[in-house]
Design a protein around this motif. Structure first.
Motif, PDB file in Angstrom:
ATOM      1  N   UNK A  32       0.834  -1.207   0.000  1.00 49.75           N
ATOM      2  CA  UNK A  32       0.000   0.000   0.000  1.00 49.75           C
ATOM      3  C   UNK A  32       0.871   1.260   0.000  1.00 49.75           C
ATOM      4  N   UNK A  33       1.885   1.263   0.840  1.00 51.96           N
ATOM      5  CA  UNK A  33       2.766   2.421   0.933  1.00 51.96           C
ATOM      6  C   UNK A  33       3.506   2.668  -0.368  1.00 51.96           C
ATOM      7  N   UNK A  34       3.972   1.594  -1.004  1.00 47.28           N
ATOM      8  CA  UNK A  34       4.686   1.740  -2.273  1.00 47.28           C
ATOM      9  C   UNK A  34       3.787   2.328  -3.346  1.00 47.28           C
ATOM     10  N   UNK A  35       2.545   1.860  -3.425  1.00 47.26           N
ATOM     11  CA  UNK A  35       1.608   2.393  -4.419  1.00 47.26           C
ATOM     12  C   UNK A  35       1.276   3.848  -4.109  1.00 47.26           C
ATOM     13  N   UNK A  36       1.115   4.167  -2.836  1.00 45.61           N
ATOM     14  CA  UNK A  36       0.777   5.522  -2.428  1.00 45.61           C
ATOM     15  C   UNK A  36       1.918   6.499  -2.696  1.00 45.61           C
ATOM     16  N   UNK A  37       3.133   6.096  -2.393  1.00 45.98           N
ATOM     17  CA  UNK A  37       4.271   7.013  -2.400  1.00 45.98           C
ATOM     18  C   UNK A  37       4.981   7.091  -3.742  1.00 45.98           C
ATOM     19  N   UNK A  38       4.675   6.190  -4.666  1.00 45.04           N
ATOM     20  CA  UNK A  38       5.455   6.171  -5.917  1.00 45.04           C
ATOM     21  C   UNK A  38       5.382   7.478  -6.716  1.00 45.04           C
ATOM     22  N   UNK A  39       4.207   8.037  -7.083  1.00 48.06           N
ATOM     23  CA  UNK A  39       2.844   7.520  -7.058  1.00 48.06           C
ATOM     24  C   UNK A  39       2.480   6.842  -8.373  1.00 48.06           C
ATOM     25  N   UNK A  40       3.472   6.674  -9.251  1.00 47.67           N
ATOM     26  CA  UNK A  40       3.243   5.997 -10.528  1.00 47.67           C
ATOM     27  C   UNK A  40       3.035   4.508 -10.293  1.00 47.67           C
ATOM     28  N   UNK A 100       1.273 -17.483  -6.609  1.00 53.29           N
ATOM     29  CA  UNK A 100       1.824 -16.272  -7.211  1.00 53.29           C
ATOM     30  C   UNK A 100       2.759 -15.633  -6.180  1.00 53.29           C
ATOM     31  N   UNK A 101       3.515 -14.613  -6.629  1.00 50.44           N
ATOM     32  CA  UNK A 101       4.476 -13.943  -5.744  1.00 50.44           C
ATOM     33  C   UNK A 101       4.086 -12.471  -5.563  1.00 50.44           C
ATOM     34  N   UNK A 102       3.234 -12.170  -4.557  1.00 48.50           N
ATOM     35  CA  UNK A 102       2.788 -10.786  -4.384  1.00 48.50           C
ATOM     36  C   UNK A 102       3.887  -9.828  -3.926  1.00 48.50           C
ATOM     37  N   UNK A 103       4.993 -10.357  -3.406  1.00 49.79           N
ATOM     38  CA  UNK A 103       6.095  -9.486  -2.989  1.00 49.79           C
ATOM     39  C   UNK A 103       7.177  -9.391  -4.052  1.00 49.79           C
ATOM     40  N   UNK A 104       6.821  -9.795  -5.246  1.00 49.09           N
ATOM     41  CA  UNK A 104       7.642  -9.557  -6.436  1.00 49.09           C
ATOM     42  C   UNK A 104       6.658  -9.353  -7.574  1.00 49.09           C
ATOM     43  N   UNK A 105       6.019  -8.195  -7.591  1.00 47.21           N
ATOM     44  CA  UNK A 105       4.876  -7.983  -8.478  1.00 47.21           C
ATOM     45  C   UNK A 105       4.719  -6.503  -8.790  1.00 47.21           C
ATOM     46  N   UNK A 106       3.915  -6.222  -9.815  1.00 47.66           N
ATOM     47  CA  UNK A 106       3.676  -4.851 -10.264  1.00 47.66           C
ATOM     48  C   UNK A 106       2.257  -4.428  -9.910  1.00 47.66           C
ATOM     49  N   UNK A 107       2.119  -3.175  -9.460  1.00 49.79           N
ATOM     50  CA  UNK A 107       0.826  -2.663  -9.008  1.00 49.79           C
ATOM     51  C   UNK A 107       0.566  -1.273  -9.580  1.00 49.79           C
ATOM     52  N   UNK A 108      -0.654  -1.085 -10.090  1.00 49.72           N
ATOM     53  CA  UNK A 108      -1.055   0.197 -10.629  1.00 49.72           C
ATOM     54  C   UNK A 108      -1.855   1.004  -9.624  1.00 49.72           C
ATOM     55  N   UNK A 109      -2.187   2.255  -9.970  1.00 54.69           N
ATOM     56  CA  UNK A 109      -2.890   3.150  -9.042  1.00 54.69           C
ATOM     57  C   UNK A 109      -4.231   2.616  -8.550  1.00 54.69           C
ATOM     58  N   UNK A 110      -4.911   1.800  -9.369  1.00 52.06           N
ATOM     59  CA  UNK A 110      -6.221   1.280  -8.960  1.00 52.06           C
ATOM     60  C   UNK A 110      -6.128   0.383  -7.737  1.00 52.06           C
ATOM     61  N   UNK A 111      -4.927  -0.105  -7.439  1.00 52.85           N
ATOM     62  CA  UNK A 111      -4.752  -0.985  -6.284  1.00 52.85           C
ATOM     63  C   UNK A 111      -4.885  -0.231  -4.967  1.00 52.85           C
ATOM     64  N   UNK A 112      -4.658   1.082  -4.995  1.00 54.46           N
ATOM     65  CA  UNK A 112      -4.614   1.843  -3.742  1.00 54.46           C
ATOM     66  C   UNK A 112      -5.928   1.735  -2.972  1.00 54.46           C
TER      67      UNK A 112
END
Length: 220
Positions: free
Chosen positions: A96-104, A144-156
């Motif tokens: 959550x923090x990574x998606x929030x702070x990226x913010x890309x 699946x590997x959620x701690x090695x994965x890509x997340x977009x803004x909709x995940x926030x």
């Protein structure tokens, strides 16, 4: 889970665009005597330093470091370091923090995974052209590997709803978003999945990782 698989989940390495990287350094490392695992050496290089190098090469800029330790900013002073936006929520809070702070859009990698590769990061990042999240398939307990994965803004928002509900599963929000899966057979074209997703939880794991690294380095 609104999932894409098979041909729909096949994403070749391609243009990364505005995707960022984030290294997740959370967790109490209880099986590692509380020591910061990413600062350990594998093949003569700190795991953290190698991930910074690989992720920078993959996405074109330095990754964000998500870490709660007081001395975390000293680990790599050149990186932007942030603590969990919502502390106490485990791995999902780190995502959550990574998606929030990226913010890309962001590719997240746990800092105890020394063998994550540039081609894997690029493949996951490319999947965000069509999905809200892109995860590699694996033989792990989640599939699946959620701690090695890509997340977009909709995940926030989807993750926030899970956190509010007390659902801290790292994949608990997937039914709220469009999820793409990088098939295991495609992961194998990048490298051995057992190596790519190897993570260091114990001192024995660290010794094994170092052995694997040296074996690979000495292979013709």
């Amino acid at each position: 889970m609104k999932q894409g698989s098979g041909e729909a989940g096949r994403v070749p390495p391609g243009r990364v665009g505005s995707v960022r990287g984030a290294i997740l350094a959370g967790g109490g490392a209880t099986r590692f005597s509380g020591k910061p695992k990413g600062l350990e050496l594998v093949g003569g290089e700190r795991i953290l330093d190698r991930l910074v190098r690989v992720m920078t090469a993959a996405v074109g800029e330095s990754p964000l470091l998500v870490a709660n330790a007081e001395d975390a900013p000293t680990w790599r002073p050149d990186l932007r370091t942030v603590g969990d936006a919502r502390p106490g929520f485990g791995a999902l809070g780190g995502i959550y923090t990574a998606v929030l702070e990226s913010p890309a859009p962001v590719v997240c990698v746990a800092w105890d995974m020394p063998f994550v590769s540039e081609p894997l990061i690029r493949s996951l990042a490319a999947g965000l052209d069509r999905f809200d999240a892109m995860l590699p398939e694996s033989a792990g307990r989640r599939g699946v590997e959620p701690l090695c994965a890509a997340y977009g803004p909709a995940c926030l928002q989807a993750i926030a709803e899970c956190l509010d509900a007390g659902d801290l599963r790292a994949i608990g929000f997937h039914d709220r978003i469009r999820v793409g899966i990088l098939p295991l057979e495609q992961v194998r074209t990048l490298a051995d999945p057992n190596l790519l997703f190897f993570n260091v939880n114990t001192a024995d794991d660290l010794a094994r990782a170092d052995q694997l690294w040296r074996q690979r380095a000495s292979s013709p």
